[in-house]
Design an enzyme around this catalytic site. Structure first.
Site, PDB file in Angstrom:
ATOM      1  N   ARG A   1       8.247   4.393  22.086  1.00  0.00           N
ATOM      2  CA  ARG A   1       6.710   3.052  21.719  1.00  0.00           C
ATOM      3  C   ARG A   1       5.640   4.606  21.200  1.00  0.00           C
ATOM      4  O   ARG A   1       5.897   5.607  22.286  1.00  0.00           O
ATOM      5  CB  ARG A   1       6.655   2.616  23.005  1.00  0.00           C
ATOM      6  CG  ARG A   1       6.343   3.583  24.043  1.00  0.00           C
ATOM      7  CD  ARG A   1       6.863   2.761  24.794  1.00  0.00           C
ATOM      8  NE  ARG A   1       8.260   2.561  25.472  1.00  0.00           N
ATOM      9  CZ  ARG A   1       8.461   2.066  26.361  1.00  0.00           C
ATOM     10  NH1 ARG A   1       7.784   1.792  27.483  1.00  0.00           N
ATOM     11  NH2 ARG A   1       9.717   1.750  26.347  1.00  0.00           N
TER      12      ARG A   1
ATOM     13  N   ARG B   1       2.532   0.127  17.995  1.00  0.00           N
ATOM     14  CA  ARG B   1       3.292  -0.171  18.543  1.00  0.00           C
ATOM     15  C   ARG B   1       4.780  -0.884  17.982  1.00  0.00           C
ATOM     16  O   ARG B   1       3.521  -2.515  18.120  1.00  0.00           O
ATOM     17  CB  ARG B   1       2.959  -0.549  20.199  1.00  0.00           C
ATOM     18  CG  ARG B   1       4.476  -0.817  20.837  1.00  0.00           C
ATOM     19  CD  ARG B   1       4.390  -0.798  22.086  1.00  0.00           C
ATOM     20  NE  ARG B   1       5.393  -1.112  23.091  1.00  0.00           N
ATOM     21  CZ  ARG B   1       5.928  -1.018  23.797  1.00  0.00           C
ATOM     22  NH1 ARG B   1       4.609  -1.139  25.070  1.00  0.00           N
ATOM     23  NH2 ARG B   1       7.057  -1.636  24.255  1.00  0.00           N
TER      24      ARG B   1
ATOM     25  N   ASP C   1       0.585  -0.304  30.502  1.00  0.00           N
ATOM     26  CA  ASP C   1       0.784  -0.801  31.893  1.00  0.00           C
ATOM     27  C   ASP C   1       0.025  -0.996  32.541  1.00  0.00           C
ATOM     28  O   ASP C   1      -0.880  -0.583  33.081  1.00  0.00           O
ATOM     29  CB  ASP C   1       2.117  -0.433  32.625  1.00  0.00           C
ATOM     30  CG  ASP C   1       3.499  -0.841  31.495  1.00  0.00           C
ATOM     31  OD1 ASP C   1       3.796  -1.646  31.021  1.00  0.00           O
ATOM     32  OD2 ASP C   1       4.151   0.170  31.906  1.00  0.00           O
TER      33      ASP C   1
ATOM     34  N   ASP D   1       2.706   2.774  24.932  1.00  0.00           N
ATOM     35  CA  ASP D   1       2.737   2.370  26.281  1.00  0.00           C
ATOM     36  C   ASP D   1       1.829   2.106  27.701  1.00  0.00           C
ATOM     37  O   ASP D   1       1.326   3.314  27.548  1.00  0.00           O
ATOM     38  CB  ASP D   1       3.947   1.557  26.639  1.00  0.00           C
ATOM     39  CG  ASP D   1       4.506   1.313  27.808  1.00  0.00           C
ATOM     40  OD1 ASP D   1       4.420  -0.364  27.709  1.00  0.00           O
ATOM     41  OD2 ASP D   1       4.905   0.851  28.790  1.00  0.00           O
TER      42      ASP D   1
END
Length: 184
Positions: A108, A99, A113, A111
């Site tokens: 990207r 990334r 989260d 990712d």
């Protein structure tokens, strides 16, 4: 059941284990392989166990729309790490997988989260839990509802399924598209 040891060889059987929910996304390269690699690497760590993974969903980008579509998923993890250290693991893993942060909401490779961390509500300069945009993102809520439909998001009264249904109605009214793709 065997013992699990942390990074420094410390027996972690007595450490408080938290359930954390994560959202994963990719829109560059082999998106499905990127998600699989992230989950595999997370599960290989001695302080994290991947317990459940949603199906994959293909979604239009949010924010910056002139980029490839995303594959998104959600996963339930068990971890002995504090939330801030878990975030550090995610950022390190994103870097390992290639990334490059160019601009907010840009394309990207991967990712990861942190959406929820047990019942915690955390407000730090580098970490907010529940994720600050969790309640308004169909591409997060739909996969999360698949694996934890009855979970109530801390600080609210609605279940993940209720939030997903509400956001899907808004999403489709706005010409959004979300498609089930496959199981990881």
């Amino acid at each position: 059941m065997g013992r699990k040891y942390g990074i420094n060889g410390i027996n972690t059987n007595h450490i408080n284990i938290q359930t954390a929910y994560v959202g994963l996304g990719s829109n560059l390269g082999n998106r499905q392989e990127n998600l699989r690699a992230a989950l595999s690497r997370l599960n290989s760590l001695p302080t994290i166990s991947v317990r459940q993974v949603s199906s994959l969903y293909e979604t239009a980008p949010v924010g910056v729309t002139e980029q490839p579509e995303f594959l998104n998923a959600a996963a339930a993890l068990e971890t002995s790490l504090p939330a801030t250290e878990l975030l550090d693991v995610f950022l390190h893993l994103e870097n390992q997988l290639g990334r490059v942060r160019t601009f907010r909401w840009g394309p990207r490779v991967i990712d990861i989260d942190l959406l929820l961390y047990g019942e915690a509500q955390i407000m730090l300069p580098n970490l907010t839990v529940p994720h600050p945009r969790l309640r308004e993102r169909a591409f997060v809520l739909v996969p999360l509802a698949e694996i934890a439909p009855d979970l109530v998001v801390p600080g609210g009264q609605k279940t993940v399924q209720e939030l997903a249904n509400q956001e899907l109605a808004n999403y489709f009214c706005g010409n959004g598209n979300i498609h089930w793709v496959s199981v990881v």
